[in-house]
Design a protein around this motif. Structure first.
Motif, short mmCIF file in Angstrom:
data_model
loop_
_atom_site.label_atom_id
_atom_site.label_comp_id
_atom_site.label_asym_id
_atom_site.label_seq_id
_atom_site.Cartn_x
_atom_site.Cartn_y
_atom_site.Cartn_z
N LEU A 56 -1.91 -4.19 11.62
CA LEU A 56 -1.68 -3.27 12.73
C LEU A 56 -0.42 -2.44 12.51
O LEU A 56 -0.38 -1.26 12.86
N SER A 57 0.61 -3.05 11.95
CA SER A 57 1.86 -2.33 11.67
C SER A 57 1.60 -1.17 10.71
O SER A 57 2.11 -0.06 10.91
N HIS A 59 -4.78 -17.68 23.08
CA HIS A 59 -4.79 -16.41 22.35
C HIS A 59 -3.40 -16.08 21.80
O HIS A 59 -2.40 -16.66 22.21
N VAL A 60 -3.38 -15.15 20.90
CA VAL A 60 -2.16 -14.56 20.36
C VAL A 60 -2.10 -13.15 20.90
O VAL A 60 -3.12 -12.46 20.96
N TRP A 61 -0.92 -12.71 21.30
CA TRP A 61 -0.77 -11.39 21.90
C TRP A 61 0.12 -10.54 21.01
O TRP A 61 1.25 -10.94 20.70
N TYR A 62 -0.37 -9.38 20.62
CA TYR A 62 0.39 -8.51 19.73
C TYR A 62 1.37 -7.68 20.55
O TYR A 62 1.05 -7.19 21.62
N LEU A 63 2.57 -7.59 20.02
CA LEU A 63 3.69 -6.97 20.71
C LEU A 63 3.96 -5.60 20.09
O LEU A 63 4.44 -5.50 18.96
N ILE A 76 4.79 -4.16 14.44
CA ILE A 76 4.06 -4.87 15.49
C ILE A 76 4.16 -6.36 15.17
O ILE A 76 3.74 -6.80 14.11
N SER A 77 4.74 -7.10 16.09
CA SER A 77 4.84 -8.55 15.93
C SER A 77 3.84 -9.21 16.87
O SER A 77 2.96 -8.53 17.41
N TYR A 78 3.98 -10.49 17.09
CA TYR A 78 3.05 -11.17 17.98
C TYR A 78 3.75 -12.32 18.70
O TYR A 78 4.79 -12.81 18.27
N TRP A 128 5.45 -4.25 24.33
CA TRP A 128 4.30 -4.16 25.23
C TRP A 128 3.12 -4.92 24.66
O TRP A 128 2.86 -4.87 23.47
N ILE A 129 2.41 -5.64 25.53
CA ILE A 129 1.18 -6.30 25.13
C ILE A 129 0.02 -5.66 25.90
O ILE A 129 0.22 -5.15 27.01
#
Length: 109
Positions: A51-52, A12-16, A59-61, A89-90
């Protein structure tokens, strides 16, 4: 998960998210189905940009196979420092079946 330990993203990819409050808002918004969202085949960069704009912040990932250091744990929200030096935060729903084995502690060799 243990604070101060290194973890590797296995799937998965997690958004930061830049703050715990924004991550919590994003989790609630997603749970309510309030985001129309881009197409399912959108890239992580596309989702990050979407999302940004939606949450009016950057918001990065963190991609698969990346490593991060766990700095804090607040239920399903984890404060992390990415290998790229990004702090955020994720949303990590650790009890969800789809999420099993997606993040693992890096073992010392």
């Amino acid at each position: 998960m243990n604070i101060g330990k290194l973890y590797q993203i296995k799937k998965h990819v997690w958004y930061l998210y830049p703050s715990k409050d924004i991550a919590a808002l994003a989790a609630d918004t997603a749970a309510e189905g309030a985001l129309a969202g881009p197409p399912d085949d959108a890239t992580p960069a596309y989702w990050s940009d979407y999302l940004s704009k939606e949450f009016k912040c950057n918001i990065s990932y963190i991609s698969e196979n990346s490593i991060f250091c766990l700095l804090g744990n607040n239920g399903n929200l984890l404060k992390v420092l990415s290998a790229n030096g990004e702090l955020g935060w994720i949303i990590y729903p650790q009890d969800e079946e789809w999420n099993k084995g997606s993040i693992e502690e890096v073992k010392e060799t």
